[in-house]
Design a protein around this motif. Sequence first.
Motif, mmCIF file in Angstrom:
data_model
loop_
_atom_site.group_PDB
_atom_site.id
_atom_site.type_symbol
_atom_site.label_atom_id
_atom_site.label_comp_id
_atom_site.label_asym_id
_atom_site.label_seq_id
_atom_site.Cartn_x
_atom_site.Cartn_y
_atom_site.Cartn_z
ATOM 1 N N TYR A 1 10.213 12.995 -15.789
ATOM 2 C CA TYR A 1 9.213 11.958 -16.059
ATOM 3 C C TYR A 1 8.112 11.981 -15.017
ATOM 4 C CZ TYR A 1 13.156 10.557 -18.848
ATOM 5 O OH TYR A 1 14.199 10.562 -19.728
ATOM 6 N N ASN A 2 7.162 12.902 -15.174
ATOM 7 C CA ASN A 2 6.008 12.952 -14.287
ATOM 8 C C ASN A 2 4.850 13.621 -15.018
ATOM 9 O OD1 ASN A 2 5.943 15.934 -13.541
ATOM 10 N ND2 ASN A 2 8.032 15.391 -12.946
ATOM 11 N N TYR A 3 3.663 13.476 -14.457
ATOM 12 C CA TYR A 3 2.447 13.958 -15.108
ATOM 13 C C TYR A 3 2.435 15.480 -15.240
ATOM 14 C CZ TYR A 3 -2.463 14.769 -16.066
ATOM 15 O OH TYR A 3 -3.629 15.202 -16.632
ATOM 16 N N VAL A 4 2.835 16.188 -14.203
ATOM 17 C CA VAL A 4 2.785 17.650 -14.231
ATOM 18 C C VAL A 4 3.671 18.200 -15.348
ATOM 19 C CG1 VAL A 4 3.350 19.734 -12.927
ATOM 20 C CG2 VAL A 4 2.145 17.867 -11.813
ATOM 21 N N LYS A 5 4.893 17.727 -15.443
ATOM 22 C CA LYS A 5 5.793 18.220 -16.488
ATOM 23 C C LYS A 5 5.334 17.784 -17.875
ATOM 24 C CE LYS A 5 9.745 18.900 -13.565
ATOM 25 N NZ LYS A 5 11.056 18.461 -13.150
ATOM 26 N N TRP A 6 4.707 16.628 -17.969
ATOM 27 C CA TRP A 6 4.184 16.156 -19.245
ATOM 28 C C TRP A 6 3.058 17.071 -19.728
ATOM 29 C CZ3 TRP A 6 0.153 11.839 -19.802
ATOM 30 C CH2 TRP A 6 -0.040 11.505 -21.146
ATOM 31 N N ARG B 1 0.828 -1.208 0.000
ATOM 32 C CA ARG B 1 0.000 0.000 0.000
ATOM 33 C C ARG B 1 0.864 1.260 0.000
ATOM 34 N NH1 ARG B 1 -2.753 -3.357 3.783
ATOM 35 N NH2 ARG B 1 -4.684 -4.111 2.884
ATOM 36 N N TRP B 2 1.960 1.239 0.766
ATOM 37 C CA TRP B 2 2.865 2.376 0.809
ATOM 38 C C TRP B 2 3.552 2.578 -0.540
ATOM 39 C CZ3 TRP B 2 8.301 2.019 0.492
ATOM 40 C CH2 TRP B 2 8.926 3.264 0.559
ATOM 41 N N VAL B 3 4.025 1.501 -1.157
ATOM 42 C CA VAL B 3 4.684 1.601 -2.468
ATOM 43 C C VAL B 3 3.706 2.128 -3.512
ATOM 44 C CG1 VAL B 3 5.709 0.239 -4.339
ATOM 45 C CG2 VAL B 3 6.472 -0.100 -1.994
ATOM 46 N N ALA B 4 2.460 1.662 -3.472
ATOM 47 C CA ALA B 4 1.455 2.163 -4.410
ATOM 48 C C ALA B 4 1.207 3.657 -4.195
ATOM 49 C CB ALA B 4 0.154 1.370 -4.270
ATOM 50 N N ALA B 5 1.170 4.098 -2.946
ATOM 51 C CA ALA B 5 0.996 5.528 -2.663
ATOM 52 C C ALA B 5 2.194 6.326 -3.158
ATOM 53 C CB ALA B 5 0.802 5.754 -1.157
ATOM 54 N N PHE B 6 3.395 5.796 -2.965
ATOM 55 C CA PHE B 6 4.597 6.484 -3.435
ATOM 56 C C PHE B 6 4.601 6.588 -4.960
ATOM 57 C CE2 PHE B 6 9.034 6.787 -4.704
ATOM 58 C CZ PHE B 6 9.443 7.860 -3.928
ATOM 59 N N ILE B 7 4.218 5.519 -5.632
ATOM 60 C CA ILE B 7 4.154 5.541 -7.103
ATOM 61 C C ILE B 7 3.117 6.551 -7.572
ATOM 62 C CG2 ILE B 7 3.484 4.166 -9.119
ATOM 63 C CD1 ILE B 7 4.859 1.769 -7.725
ATOM 64 N N TRP C 1 12.007 14.537 -2.934
ATOM 65 C CA TRP C 1 11.832 13.099 -2.707
ATOM 66 C C TRP C 1 11.437 12.810 -1.264
ATOM 67 C CZ3 TRP C 1 10.810 10.141 -6.520
ATOM 68 C CH2 TRP C 1 11.390 10.316 -7.767
ATOM 69 N N LEU C 2 12.012 13.554 -0.310
ATOM 70 C CA LEU C 2 11.639 13.370 1.099
ATOM 71 C C LEU C 2 10.183 13.762 1.342
ATOM 72 C CD1 LEU C 2 14.836 14.666 2.932
ATOM 73 C CD2 LEU C 2 14.017 12.301 2.783
ATOM 74 N N THR D 1 2.697 11.682 -10.265
ATOM 75 C CA THR D 1 2.111 13.012 -10.398
ATOM 76 C C THR D 1 3.188 14.074 -10.485
ATOM 77 O OG1 THR D 1 0.205 12.274 -9.114
ATOM 78 C CG2 THR D 1 0.503 14.645 -9.375
ATOM 79 N N TYR D 2 4.144 14.039 -9.549
ATOM 80 C CA TYR D 2 5.230 15.024 -9.582
ATOM 81 C C TYR D 2 6.466 14.451 -8.910
ATOM 82 C CZ TYR D 2 8.072 19.120 -9.121
ATOM 83 O OH TYR D 2 9.123 19.990 -9.216
ATOM 84 N N ASN D 3 7.602 14.684 -9.504
ATOM 85 C CA ASN D 3 8.902 14.355 -8.929
ATOM 86 C C ASN D 3 9.944 15.242 -9.597
ATOM 87 O OD1 ASN D 3 10.269 12.864 -11.217
ATOM 88 N ND2 ASN D 3 8.437 11.584 -10.957
ATOM 89 N N PRO D 4 11.172 15.296 -9.084
ATOM 90 C CA PRO D 4 12.171 16.210 -9.644
ATOM 91 C C PRO D 4 12.752 15.792 -11.000
ATOM 92 C CG PRO D 4 12.996 15.174 -7.630
ATOM 93 C CD PRO D 4 11.612 14.713 -7.825
#
Length: 131
Positions: A23-28, A6-12, A97-98, A17-20
């Motif tokens: 390759y993420n939805y917001v930048k796409w 469940r935690w890994v799915a939440a992290f994914i 990431w944190l 959605t967004y990461n640095p």
Amino acid sequence: MSFILRWVAAFILLAATYNPTPYNYVKWVLGPQGDSLSLMVLAGLLLLIGYIIYLRATLRSIGGIGVILVLALVGALLWVLYDMGLLDLQNSSLNTWLGLLALSVVLGIGLSWSHVRRALSGQADMDDVDQ
């Protein structure tokens, strides 16, 4: 093991959605617009469904105060790591990431809390009970 999933799915969900990275939805979506608007809408709806599932379960199981307590606990842990010299907060990418990690822990605990409560107390949580 189910909490980890469940935690890994939440992290994914959060990282998709967004990461640095680029390759993420917001930048796409905010990047150069091609002819993939239908894919953007489909991906956005899938992310929205994931957020609704996680947020609804989290707010029902631990509530707003529980969310604040879990975030405070994760924040205190990060503070201890920083004070011990194990964590350097000068890197903005690491900070992102944190933040994703902290939010995913909240969502993972929120989705898993009813299972933990049932295992500890033997009582199940019920929202609607038909008589």
